[in-house]
Design a protein around this motif. Structure first.
Motif, mmCIF file in Angstrom:
data_model
loop_
_atom_site.group_PDB
_atom_site.id
_atom_site.type_symbol
_atom_site.label_atom_id
_atom_site.label_comp_id
_atom_site.label_asym_id
_atom_site.label_seq_id
_atom_site.Cartn_x
_atom_site.Cartn_y
_atom_site.Cartn_z
ATOM 1 N N GLU A 213 1.088 -1.532 -0.306
ATOM 2 C CA GLU A 213 0.424 -0.399 0.365
ATOM 3 C C GLU A 213 0.897 1.166 -0.215
ATOM 4 N N LEU A 214 2.280 1.305 -0.416
ATOM 5 C CA LEU A 214 3.011 2.146 0.355
ATOM 6 C C LEU A 214 4.014 2.287 -0.636
ATOM 7 N N ILE A 215 4.048 1.280 -1.513
ATOM 8 C CA ILE A 215 4.625 1.194 -3.068
ATOM 9 C C ILE A 215 3.919 2.412 -3.829
ATOM 10 N N GLU A 216 3.293 3.331 -3.531
ATOM 11 C CA GLU A 216 2.984 4.842 -4.383
ATOM 12 C C GLU A 216 4.081 6.087 -3.606
ATOM 13 N N THR A 217 3.996 5.923 -2.500
ATOM 14 C CA THR A 217 3.848 6.956 -1.299
ATOM 15 C C THR A 217 6.359 6.849 -1.706
ATOM 16 N N ILE A 218 6.477 5.942 -1.700
ATOM 17 C CA ILE A 218 7.888 5.291 -2.039
ATOM 18 C C ILE A 218 8.228 6.066 -2.883
ATOM 19 N N ALA A 219 8.040 5.366 -4.369
ATOM 20 C CA ALA A 219 7.855 5.717 -5.949
ATOM 21 C C ALA A 219 8.160 7.426 -6.139
ATOM 22 N N LYS A 220 6.880 8.161 -5.691
ATOM 23 C CA LYS A 220 6.860 9.368 -5.945
ATOM 24 C C LYS A 220 8.060 9.916 -5.211
ATOM 25 N N ALA A 221 8.280 9.517 -3.876
ATOM 26 C CA ALA A 221 9.502 10.415 -3.014
ATOM 27 C C ALA A 221 10.902 10.047 -4.055
ATOM 28 N N GLY A 222 11.434 8.658 -4.150
ATOM 29 C CA GLY A 222 12.244 8.527 -5.071
ATOM 30 C C GLY A 222 12.007 9.169 -6.011
ATOM 31 N N ILE A 223 11.221 9.417 -7.286
ATOM 32 C CA ILE A 223 11.723 10.307 -8.367
ATOM 33 C C ILE A 223 11.296 11.564 -8.463
ATOM 34 N N ALA A 224 10.416 12.041 -6.767
ATOM 35 C CA ALA A 224 10.866 13.558 -6.450
ATOM 36 C C ALA A 224 12.525 13.776 -5.976
ATOM 37 N N VAL A 225 13.388 13.142 -5.285
ATOM 38 C CA VAL A 225 13.987 13.504 -5.358
ATOM 39 C C VAL A 225 15.819 12.926 -5.718
ATOM 40 N N GLY A 226 15.127 12.465 -6.681
ATOM 41 C CA GLY A 226 15.827 12.779 -8.306
ATOM 42 C C GLY A 226 16.681 11.056 -9.279
ATOM 43 N N ALA A 227 15.608 10.015 -8.377
ATOM 44 C CA ALA A 227 16.428 8.645 -9.076
ATOM 45 C C ALA A 227 16.463 8.414 -10.526
ATOM 46 N N ASP A 228 17.251 7.891 -10.963
ATOM 47 C CA ASP A 228 17.091 7.557 -12.390
ATOM 48 C C ASP A 228 16.641 6.615 -12.619
ATOM 49 N N GLY A 229 16.084 6.159 -11.802
ATOM 50 C CA GLY A 229 15.352 4.732 -11.977
ATOM 51 C C GLY A 229 14.540 4.176 -11.755
ATOM 52 N N LEU A 230 13.523 3.423 -12.112
ATOM 53 C CA LEU A 230 12.575 2.421 -10.480
ATOM 54 C C LEU A 230 12.513 0.802 -10.873
ATOM 55 N N PHE A 231 12.903 0.543 -9.846
ATOM 56 C CA PHE A 231 12.474 -0.685 -10.076
ATOM 57 C C PHE A 231 11.699 -1.241 -9.225
ATOM 58 N N ILE A 232 9.932 -1.827 -9.854
ATOM 59 C CA ILE A 232 8.806 -2.615 -9.627
ATOM 60 C C ILE A 232 9.046 -3.933 -10.310
ATOM 61 N N GLU A 233 8.648 -5.106 -8.983
ATOM 62 C CA GLU A 233 7.801 -5.799 -9.077
ATOM 63 C C GLU A 233 6.429 -6.165 -9.347
ATOM 64 N N THR A 234 6.138 -6.881 -10.971
ATOM 65 C CA THR A 234 4.535 -6.400 -10.834
ATOM 66 C C THR A 234 3.938 -8.083 -11.120
ATOM 67 N N HIS A 235 3.183 -7.902 -10.784
ATOM 68 C CA HIS A 235 2.020 -9.920 -11.273
ATOM 69 C C HIS A 235 0.500 -9.093 -11.436
ATOM 70 N N PRO A 236 -0.288 -10.265 -12.277
ATOM 71 C CA PRO A 236 -1.152 -10.023 -12.894
ATOM 72 C C PRO A 236 -1.869 -10.243 -11.085
ATOM 73 N N ASP A 237 -1.541 -11.311 -10.600
ATOM 74 C CA ASP A 237 -2.294 -11.313 -9.459
ATOM 75 C C ASP A 237 -1.324 -11.601 -8.075
ATOM 76 N N PRO A 238 -0.699 -10.678 -7.504
ATOM 77 C CA PRO A 238 0.328 -11.101 -6.206
ATOM 78 C C PRO A 238 0.048 -12.479 -5.297
ATOM 79 N N SER A 239 -1.664 -11.933 -4.555
ATOM 80 C CA SER A 239 -1.491 -13.109 -4.026
ATOM 81 C C SER A 239 -1.344 -14.061 -4.273
ATOM 82 N N CYS A 240 -1.291 -14.439 -5.619
ATOM 83 C CA CYS A 240 -0.531 -15.865 -5.889
ATOM 84 C C CYS A 240 0.682 -16.444 -6.380
ATOM 85 N N ALA A 241 1.513 -15.029 -6.147
ATOM 86 C CA ALA A 241 2.278 -15.305 -6.464
ATOM 87 C C ALA A 241 3.801 -16.499 -6.290
ATOM 88 N N LEU A 242 4.527 -16.833 -7.169
ATOM 89 C CA LEU A 242 4.841 -17.769 -6.547
ATOM 90 C C LEU A 242 6.233 -16.378 -5.486
#
Length: 269
Positions: A213-242
């Motif tokens: 639930e804090l992904i957006e918060t952390i990502a916004k802060a990272g871009i705001a302070v000038g991170a060159d890139g972001l790393f985000i793991e994503t899945h159609p249904d994280p509850s079923c991810a292995l």
């Protein structure tokens, strides 16, 4: 780092770049489906994109935790993703011999945080000539990453970047010190690993928790302070991810997040 990747799109867009995909390769159809969706979104917002998927997980809490559908099979899927969509791909390596093996299939080799001080592993990765991303250990200061970068560059490879993924906070939590991003940019390109920064490791169950639930918060802060890139793991249904489902972003939430982050990027340029 992205200037060294010939097959990356939107290189001149002045946007942040994105490394995204499932934690681990679970199958060909899912990998292709995730890549296709992320490409659709990143093309829309002109975000340079690298597909990520682990071909094997070595750092598991329990011996019965899922590790791979097969090393060769997973690497072949990564190669197919890259060739099908003409995009760069990345995977993490854990042993010296994995460097040359994975280099035959992907464009970027990732060194896990818990192995970033392993000199032989870093040198092996560097000597493949591939781009190398170095995850900052949860136990390291930003300043200490200078020496990890030097292990790559002293091995004759200038194609490297640092991935920030939080620091240990007590036994079962992590915290991101955003002061570390400009510090580490003195040494190399810096990527913020949003989802792993929200892990809650060492749970009593032996399964890592998370705070998605804090992904957006952390990502916004990272871009705001000038991170060159972001790393985000994503899945159609994280509850079923292995693997790592507790801190992954649901795939259908990615576009809304990247739209907001692109607006922040525009504002700070």
């Amino acid at each position: 780092m992205i200037q060294h990747l010939e097959n990356i799109r939107h290189k001149d867009s002045e946007n942040f770049f994105l490394i995204a995909g499932p934690c681990i390769i679970e199958g060909e159809d899912m990998a292709l489906r995730i890549a296709e969706k992320v490409i659709e979104i990143t093309d829309k917002y002109k975000i340079p994109y690298i597909f990520k998927g682990s071909f094997k997980k070595a750092n598991r809490s329990r011996v019965d935790s899922f590790t791979t559908i097969g090393e060769e099979k997973s690497l072949q899927i990564l190669k197919k993703v890259g060739e099908t969509f003409n995009i760069p791909t990345t995977t993490d390596i854990h042993e010296n011999e994995h460097a040359a093996l994975a280099a035959n299939y992907v464009d970027v080799l990732q060194i896990p945080a818990f192995l970033v001080r392993q000199t032989d592993l870093l040198v092996a990765a560097a000597k493949t000539g591939k781009c190398v991303t170095l995850k900052k250990g949860q136990f390291l200061s930003p300043e200490a990453m200078k020496f990890a970068v030097e292990k790559i560059t002293d091995s004759g490879n200038e194609k490297t970047a640092i991935i920030e993924r939080g620091n240990s906070f007590g036994y079962t939590d992590l915290v991101v010190d955003f002061r570390g991003i400009p510090t580490m940019q003195q040494y190399a390109t810096v990527i913020l690993d949003v989802t792993h920064s929200l892990q809650q490791p060492n749970q009593n169950s032996g399964v890592t928790g998370g705070r998605p639930e804090l992904i957006e918060t952390i990502a916004k802060a990272g871009i705001a302070v000038g991170a060159d890139g972001l790393f985000i793991e994503t899945h159609p249904d994280p509850s079923c991810a292995l693997s790592d489902g507790a801190n992954m972003l649901k795939l259908d939430k990615l576009e809304g997040l990247l739209h907001k982050l692109t607006r922040i990027r525009e504002a700070i340029l």
